[in-house]
Design a protein around this motif. Structure first.
Motif, mmCIF file in Angstrom:
data_model
loop_
_atom_site.group_PDB
_atom_site.id
_atom_site.type_symbol
_atom_site.label_atom_id
_atom_site.label_comp_id
_atom_site.label_asym_id
_atom_site.label_seq_id
_atom_site.Cartn_x
_atom_site.Cartn_y
_atom_site.Cartn_z
ATOM 1 N N ARG A 43 0.499 4.111 -0.473
ATOM 2 C CA ARG A 43 -0.231 3.053 -1.171
ATOM 3 C C ARG A 43 -1.266 3.645 -2.122
ATOM 4 N N PHE A 105 -1.172 -3.363 -2.142
ATOM 5 C CA PHE A 105 0.151 -2.882 -1.754
ATOM 6 C C PHE A 105 0.454 -3.070 -0.272
ATOM 7 N N ASN A 107 1.478 -5.734 1.328
ATOM 8 C CA ASN A 107 2.701 -6.508 1.532
ATOM 9 C C ASN A 107 3.925 -5.850 0.926
ATOM 10 N N ILE A 108 3.726 -4.941 -0.004
ATOM 11 C CA ILE A 108 4.851 -4.284 -0.667
ATOM 12 C C ILE A 108 5.311 -3.057 0.102
ATOM 13 N N LYS A 110 5.243 -1.275 3.537
ATOM 14 C CA LYS A 110 4.956 -1.480 4.966
ATOM 15 C C LYS A 110 5.514 -0.343 5.779
#
Length: 110
Positions: A43, A105, A107-108, A110
């Motif tokens: 991230r 980031f 939710n993008i 994981k």
């Protein structure tokens, strides 16, 4: 998080900081394992690469070394900081913009 998890994720964590393609490779390679150490640094690395491209484009509109030099020094130091923390096995946010990347980031990646 234990030391084995950190040791397993160090390589992809460092690769995540090396250009946009390195970030994408690290994210894809971590998608199966889901190492939290690598995810944290992915991230940070992706955010740093994207912000470099965005701010670099804006800075490129002004052909002036008084704007370009501080921009390059700032992002160079942030990159060195990120790679150093990933290589030493620490989860330290990049100063000023790190919490923003983790939030955006989340939710993008994981």
């Amino acid at each position: 998080m234990n030391q084995d998890t950190i040791d397993q994720g160090k390589t992809y964590a460092v690769v995540g900081y090396l250009t946009l393609i390195g970030s994408i490779i690290a994210i894809i390679m971590n998608s199966d394992v889901k190492n939290p150490f690598t995810t944290f640094h992915n991230r940070q690395g992706l955010g740093l690469c994207l912000s470099y491209l965005i701010f670099g484009y804006v800075q490129g509109l002004y052909d002036n070394w008084l704007i370009t030099l501080p921009f390059m020094i700032c992002f160079g130091l942030l990159l060195i900081f990120g790679v150093a923390t990933a290589a030493t096995g620490k989860m330290i946010l990049i100063p000023v913009i790190g919490p923003f990347f983790q939030k955006i980031f989340a939710n993008i990646i994981k």
